[in-house]
Motif scaffolding. Structure first.
Motif, PDB file in Angstrom:
ATOM      1  N   THR A 137     -45.434  -2.691  29.689  1.00 24.84           N
ATOM      2  CA  THR A 137     -44.349  -3.208  30.510  1.00 24.84           C
ATOM      3  C   THR A 137     -43.064  -3.211  29.674  1.00 24.84           C
ATOM      4  OG1 THR A 137     -45.820  -4.604  31.825  1.00 24.84           O
ATOM      5  CG2 THR A 137     -43.484  -5.188  31.805  1.00 24.84           C
ATOM      6  N   ILE A 138     -42.013  -2.643  30.228  1.00 24.14           N
ATOM      7  CA  ILE A 138     -40.723  -2.580  29.545  1.00 24.14           C
ATOM      8  C   ILE A 138     -39.793  -3.623  30.170  1.00 24.14           C
ATOM      9  CG2 ILE A 138     -38.705  -1.151  29.048  1.00 24.14           C
ATOM     10  CD1 ILE A 138     -41.237  -0.266  27.571  1.00 24.14           C
ATOM     11  N   GLU A 139     -39.313  -4.547  29.352  1.00 21.38           N
ATOM     12  CA  GLU A 139     -38.377  -5.576  29.821  1.00 21.38           C
ATOM     13  C   GLU A 139     -36.965  -5.148  29.447  1.00 21.38           C
ATOM     14  OE1 GLU A 139     -40.015  -8.598  27.480  1.00 21.38           O
ATOM     15  OE2 GLU A 139     -41.631  -9.096  28.861  1.00 21.38           O
ATOM     16  N   TYR A 140     -36.080  -5.269  30.410  1.00 21.27           N
ATOM     17  CA  TYR A 140     -34.725  -4.752  30.196  1.00 21.27           C
ATOM     18  C   TYR A 140     -33.738  -5.692  30.883  1.00 21.27           C
ATOM     19  CZ  TYR A 140     -31.233  -0.981  29.548  1.00 21.27           C
ATOM     20  OH  TYR A 140     -30.153  -0.213  29.162  1.00 21.27           O
ATOM     21  N   LEU A 198     -38.662   7.140  27.582  1.00 19.06           N
ATOM     22  CA  LEU A 198     -39.977   6.689  28.031  1.00 19.06           C
ATOM     23  C   LEU A 198     -40.807   7.787  28.692  1.00 19.06           C
ATOM     24  CD1 LEU A 198     -38.899   3.259  29.600  1.00 19.06           C
ATOM     25  CD2 LEU A 198     -39.797   3.668  27.292  1.00 19.06           C
ATOM     26  N   LYS A 199     -40.356   9.024  28.648  1.00 18.89           N
ATOM     27  CA  LYS A 199     -40.999  10.085  29.431  1.00 18.89           C
ATOM     28  C   LYS A 199     -42.463  10.301  29.052  1.00 18.89           C
ATOM     29  CE  LYS A 199     -39.402  13.891  26.445  1.00 18.89           C
ATOM     30  NZ  LYS A 199     -38.637  15.176  26.406  1.00 18.89           N
ATOM     31  N   ASN A 200     -42.840  10.038  27.809  1.00 17.51           N
ATOM     32  CA  ASN A 200     -44.216  10.246  27.383  1.00 17.51           C
ATOM     33  C   ASN A 200     -44.979   8.936  27.177  1.00 17.51           C
ATOM     34  OD1 ASN A 200     -43.999  13.109  27.305  1.00 17.51           O
ATOM     35  ND2 ASN A 200     -42.954  12.960  25.311  1.00 17.51           N
ATOM     36  N   LEU A 201     -44.420   7.837  27.679  1.00 15.85           N
ATOM     37  CA  LEU A 201     -45.063   6.529  27.528  1.00 15.85           C
ATOM     38  C   LEU A 201     -45.400   5.954  28.906  1.00 15.85           C
ATOM     39  CD1 LEU A 201     -45.892   4.166  25.646  1.00 15.85           C
ATOM     40  CD2 LEU A 201     -43.603   3.220  26.032  1.00 15.85           C
ATOM     41  N   PRO A 202     -46.668   5.861  29.281  1.00 18.06           N
ATOM     42  CA  PRO A 202     -47.019   5.214  30.554  1.00 18.06           C
ATOM     43  C   PRO A 202     -46.461   3.795  30.580  1.00 18.06           C
ATOM     44  CG  PRO A 202     -48.915   6.336  29.614  1.00 18.06           C
ATOM     45  CD  PRO A 202     -47.852   6.333  28.547  1.00 18.06           C
ATOM     46  N   GLN A 207     -40.139   4.640  16.098  1.00 20.79           N
ATOM     47  CA  GLN A 207     -41.329   3.965  15.583  1.00 20.79           C
ATOM     48  C   GLN A 207     -41.951   3.053  16.638  1.00 20.79           C
ATOM     49  OE1 GLN A 207     -40.846   2.001  11.773  1.00 20.79           O
ATOM     50  NE2 GLN A 207     -39.415   3.568  11.037  1.00 20.79           N
ATOM     51  N   LEU A 208     -41.111   2.346  17.390  1.00 20.80           N
ATOM     52  CA  LEU A 208     -41.605   1.417  18.396  1.00 20.80           C
ATOM     53  C   LEU A 208     -42.353   2.145  19.512  1.00 20.80           C
ATOM     54  CD1 LEU A 208     -41.839  -1.363  19.674  1.00 20.80           C
ATOM     55  CD2 LEU A 208     -39.510  -1.091  20.564  1.00 20.80           C
ATOM     56  N   ILE A 209     -41.776   3.221  20.038  1.00 22.27           N
ATOM     57  CA  ILE A 209     -42.428   3.966  21.117  1.00 22.27           C
ATOM     58  C   ILE A 209     -43.740   4.567  20.624  1.00 22.27           C
ATOM     59  CG2 ILE A 209     -42.205   5.904  22.703  1.00 22.27           C
ATOM     60  CD1 ILE A 209     -40.468   3.443  23.377  1.00 22.27           C
ATOM     61  N   ALA A 210     -43.769   5.052  19.397  1.00 22.16           N
ATOM     62  CA  ALA A 210     -45.004   5.608  18.833  1.00 22.16           C
ATOM     63  C   ALA A 210     -46.090   4.546  18.728  1.00 22.16           C
ATOM     64  CB  ALA A 210     -44.725   6.232  17.468  1.00 22.16           C
TER      65      ALA A 210
END
Length: 410
Positions: free
Chosen positions: A299-302, A322-326, A277-280
Motif C-alpha cells: 500500500t502506497i500512502e501519499y 511504481l510500474k514494476n511494484l504491485p 533502494q526503497l522500491i527494491a
C-alpha cells in the motif's frame, strides 16, 4: 509497586530491568499484558509451571479482557495466588478520551513517568463488504525522530520507544472500550484491523513492534488475519528486509513524493534510503509465494500537498516509479495543523491525480478524513504531547521568520 524475585530471562525484551536492580534479579511485578506466547510459555516454565498455562492466561487477557487473576476460573487457586504476587495485567493509563460524532474514538495514554510521556491512539469505524470494520491506528514511539515536514507528530521530536505492553495495551483498551459493561464470558473482540501508523516509526522500534504484532496474530490472543495487520514505514530498508524473515503482515509505505529531490525535503530518511533502494526492498518483501500470504501488494500512502506534490507531472512520475511494484495507492488529503507550511490540495486536483493513476491501471483510492473534530485525523497525532526537544518551538520560529520575509518583500 511491590518487588518480587522472579524469573526474568523470558521477559528481558518486554520488561527491561532497572539499571540499579540488585544481583539477585529483583524486579517489579511482571506485566503479562505485553508477553508474546513464546515469552509467556518461557515465563511459566521458569516459575515452575506447565507452559500450557500461557495459552490459558493469554485467552483471559486478550479475549475476555480480564485483569483480575481471581476471575480466571480454569486456573487453580494456588496458581492464581502465585500470579497475584508476582504479576500484573496493566494497560497504559488513559488520561484523555474523546469520541467523534462520526464514530471515531481517540485515546491519550500516559506511558512511563512524566507529564510529557503521552501517546495517542485512534479507532476509525467504517462499513465494508465484510460488515462493520473497526481500524485501530497504533503508536509505537513517544514522538518521532524522522521529522517529516508535513507531520505534526514529528515536530515534537523523539522521546523514547514504547515497550510491548504499551503497544499491545492500545489494542487491549480499544477493544475493552466496547465491552466494559458486558459480562466477561460474553465479551467479543471488536477491532477488526490494526495499522501500525500512529506516532513514531515502527521499524525503529523493531523488536517490540514485531512481538506485539505476533500477539495480534496469535489465536490465543486476538487471532487477527495477517492481511488485517499493516505496518507502515517511511522506508527503513534494512528492517523491511528483516521483516521478510520474521513475519507476514501487510506493508504500507509513506511515499509522499515520486522523486528523490522532493522526497528528501518531505521525508528526510530518503537521504539515507533513496527511492531506488526503497522500491527494491518492497519488491523483495512481496516476493514470497503462497496464496495465504499478505504480501501480494504494497500500500502506497501519499499525502496531497497543495502545489507541492499534486501536479499531473508528479502523477506521471509516480506511475513510472511504481510500474514494476504491485501496489495499491491511498491518496490522503493533508490535515493542516498550527503553523503548518502546507495547504490541502483541492478536491479537483486530488480527483485528477487519482484519475491519472487509475487510468494507468493502479487501484487508487482517496482516504476519507475522519475524526478531525477531535484532532484524530492523519497527521494530527500530537495532541497534548509535550515538546521536550524544543523542535516544535524552533520550527514555529522558522515559519514565523519566513512569513515575515514574505511580508516585507510584498
Amino acid at each position: 509497586m511491590s518487588t518480587e524475585v522472579v524469573a526474568t530471562s523470558a521477559i528481558s525484551d518486554a520488561q527491561p530491568q532497572s539499571p540499579s536492580a540488585p544481583t539477585q534479579k529483583s524486579v517489579e511485578k511482571v506485566n503479562l499484558l505485553g508477553l508474546s506466547r513464546p515469552q509467556m510459555e518461557k515465563f511459566f516454565e521458569e516459575i515452575g509451571e506447565k507452559k500450557f498455562r500461557a495459552g490459558q492466561v493469554m485467552k483471559w487477557i486478550h479475549q475476555f479482557f480480564v485483569t483480575d487473576f481471581a476471575e480466571m476460573t480454569n486456573i487453580s487457586g494456588k496458581l492464581r495466588e502465585k500470579l497475584e504476587k508476582i504479576c500484573v495485567i496493566e494497560a497504559p493509563e488513559v488520561v484523555h478520551k474523546n469520541y467523534s460524532k462520526d464514530g471515531t474514538r481517540k485515546w491519550v495514554f500516559r506511558v512511563g513517568d512524566g507529564e510529557g510521556s503521552l501517546v495517542e491512539t485512534v479507532l476509525i469505524p467504517a462499513d465494508d463488504k465484510t460488515g462493520a470494520r473497526k481500524t485501530l491506528c497504533i503508536s509505537s514511539q513517544v514522538g518521532c525522530a524522522l521529522d517529516c515536514s508535513f507531520c505534526s507528530t514529528g515536530k515534537q521530536g523523539f522521546q523514547r520507544d514504547l515497550n510491548q505492553a504499551e503497544i499491545i495495551g492500545q489494542l487491549w483498551m480499544a477493544n475493552y472500550s466496547y465491552m466494559e459493561d458486558i459480562p466477561v464470558l460474553e465479551r467479543e473482540r471488536s477491532v477488526t484491523n490494526v495499522v501500525m501508523m500512529g506516532m513514531g516509526e515502527p521499524l525503529l522500534n523493531y523488536d517490540a513492534v514485531l512481538n506485539s504484532m505476533r500477539i495480534m496474530l496469535d489465536d490465543f490472543a486476538y487471532g487477527m488475519s495477517k492481511r488485517r495487520v499493516t505496518l507502515s514505514t517511511s522506508g527503513v530498508v534494512p528492517k523491511i528486509d528483516q521483516m521478510v524473515k520474521d513475519i507476514d503482515v501487510a506493508l504500507a509505505i509513506s511515499l509522499h513524493a515520486p522523486n528523490d529531490e522532493l522526497r528528501n525535503e518531505l521525508v528526510p530518511i530518503n537521504k539515507k534510503y533513496p527511492l531506488e533502494q526503497l522500491i527494491a526492498a518492497c519488491q523483495r518483501y512481496i516476493a514470497k509465494d503462497g496464496n495465504e500470504s499478505s504480501r501480494k501488494h504494497v500500500t502506497i500512502e501519499y499525502v496531497m500537498l497543495d502545489g507541492v506534490n499534486d501536479s499531473l507531472t508528479h502523477a506521471q512520475e509516480m506511475i513510472k516509479l511504481l510500474k514494476n511494484l504491485p501496489s495499491k495507492i491511498n491518496l490522503i488529503p493533508f490535515n493542516p495543523f498550527p503553523h503548518a507550511p502546507y495547504g490541502r490540495s483541492s478536491r479537483n486536483k486530488i480527483i485528477s491525480f487519482q484519475k491519472a493513476l487509475s487510468d494507468a491501471g493502479f487501484v487508487c483510492t482517496i482516504r476519507q478524513t475522519r475524526g478531525d473534530d477531535i484532532d484524530a485525523a492523519c497527521g494530527q497525532l500530537v495532541g497534548q504531547v509535550a515538546d521536550r526537544t524544543r523542535r516544535a518551538e524552533q520550527w514555529k520560529k522558522k515559519v514565523a521568520a519566513q512569513n515575515e520575509i514574505i511580508r516585507s518583500q510584498g
